[in-house]
Motif scaffolding. Structure first.
Motif, PDB file in Angstrom:
ATOM      1  N   ASP A 133     -13.139 -77.980  -2.011  1.00 13.70           N
ATOM      2  CA  ASP A 133     -12.893 -76.572  -2.319  1.00 13.70           C
ATOM      3  C   ASP A 133     -12.240 -75.935  -1.095  1.00 13.70           C
ATOM      4  OD1 ASP A 133     -12.949 -73.862  -2.851  1.00 13.70           O
ATOM      5  OD2 ASP A 133     -15.026 -73.821  -3.517  1.00 13.70           O
ATOM      6  N   ASN A 135     -11.708 -73.019  -0.397  1.00 11.09           N
ATOM      7  CA  ASN A 135     -12.328 -71.764   0.019  1.00 11.09           C
ATOM      8  C   ASN A 135     -13.528 -71.971   0.934  1.00 11.09           C
ATOM      9  OD1 ASN A 135     -10.618 -69.994  -1.467  1.00 11.09           O
ATOM     10  ND2 ASN A 135     -11.744 -70.503  -3.334  1.00 11.09           N
ATOM     11  N   GLN A 136     -13.987 -73.204   1.050  1.00 13.44           N
ATOM     12  CA  GLN A 136     -15.138 -73.478   1.905  1.00 13.44           C
ATOM     13  C   GLN A 136     -14.742 -73.280   3.360  1.00 13.44           C
ATOM     14  OE1 GLN A 136     -18.403 -75.544   0.437  1.00 13.44           O
ATOM     15  NE2 GLN A 136     -17.720 -73.790  -0.747  1.00 13.44           N
ATOM     16  N   ASP A 219     -18.641 -70.735   1.107  1.00 11.71           N
ATOM     17  CA  ASP A 219     -17.437 -69.908   1.164  1.00 11.71           C
ATOM     18  C   ASP A 219     -17.534 -68.800   2.199  1.00 11.71           C
ATOM     19  OD1 ASP A 219     -16.871 -71.474  -0.997  1.00 11.71           O
ATOM     20  OD2 ASP A 219     -16.487 -69.837  -2.394  1.00 11.71           O
TER      21      ASP A 219
END
Length: 282
Positions: A133, A135-136, A219
């Motif tokens: 991901d 966005n992490q 996130d």
């Protein structure tokens, strides 16, 4: 970089708030624990002269996959209770150098400090979570008391821990439906434990270090803190049950877990959804 301006930035203030929260929870005694927060060039450009390097320090890991990336990182050997009062001393903004084996310090560490000794483990986790991901951006390590205690009394396998923690409160399966990753006991501060943790981070956002603590990824600062907070609350409930005699007369069942997940549009780890009941004398 204008030091005073960056100190008052949202990112440094979040770091101050979270590190203090971790200390106040009792999860980061003395100089225990570390946090890294990946920032974009756009986010820091209003504060930073991106061509100015205060110093360059080596890191014991080839982070060339992250070359050019910026991280706000707690310093090695520092007490989390003090970060809120001395963020420019106890944290720093670094950029991964082109060679991947060093970082350029852009701000902070103003008494000559360096990033946490666990920084290679953080970077390994950042790499693998970015593949899952993009966005992490936060990696957090701390020492939650009750989860650590469970690692001394339960088999060190992911299904056992995940099922118990899921069944301790309705929130657990919602917050970490993938379950909890578990590695064997390993020496902290080494690349070996970093590699083992990062491998687990391909499938989990939280990994337990037995007899030591937990690594979490998320996130945002709040989300990552909340992930660990939920895991530790479930561990506290389990510990309290054991202190009351350890006999469960009722429980959250597997059907209940499935209903919870369905209601929130989640898919629990199918490897952990069925197993032994916690209820004795059922």
């Amino acid at each position: 970089m204008t030091q005073e301006k960056f100190i008052n930035s949202t990112y440094v203030q979040q770091m101050c708030k979270i590190t203090r929260g971790l200390y106040d929870h009792g999860w980061d005694e003395r100089n225990g624990g570390n946090v890294s927060y990946r920032l974009t060039e756009d986010e820091i450009s209003q504060y930073a002269d991106t061509d100015k390097v205060l110093r360059n320090v080596p890191i014991a890991f080839d982070a060339s996959e992250l070359a050019g990336q910026y991280f706000l990182v707690t310093a090695t050997g520092r007490y989390f209770k003090n970060v809120i009062d001395n963020p420019e001393r106890d944290t720093g903004l670094v950029q991964i150098a082109k060679d991947g084996h060093s970082v350029d310090i852009r701000w902070g560490y103003n008494d000559g400090a360096q990033p946490t000794s666990e920084f290679p483990s953080h970077l390994m986790t950042h790499i693998n979570r970015l593949h899952v991901d993009s966005n992490q951006r936060v990696v957090m390590h701390c020492h939650p008391t009750n989860l650590i205690a469970m690692s001394f009394t339960l088999p060190l396998d992911e299904k056992t821990f995940s099922r118990i923690l899921w069944k301790m409160q309705a929130e657990s399966v919602v917050v970490f439906p993938e379950g909890l990753g578990v590695i064997p006991y390993m020496t902290p501060g080494t690349n070996d434990i970093g590699e083992a943790t990062a491998e687990k981070m391909k499938n989990f956002r939280a990994v337990m270090w037995p007899h030591h603590g937990v690594f979490g990824a998320g996130d945002s600062m709040d989300e990552t803190f909340g992930l660990i907070e939920t895991i530790e609350k479930a561990a506290l409930i389990y510990t309290t049950i054991q202190a009351q005699g350890g006999v469960c007369l009722q429980e959250i069942t597997d059907d209940d877990l499935a209903d919870l997940a369905k209601n929130f549009g989640l898919t629990p780890n199918p490897k952990f959804l069925t197993g032994k009941s916690l209820v004795e004398n059922k």
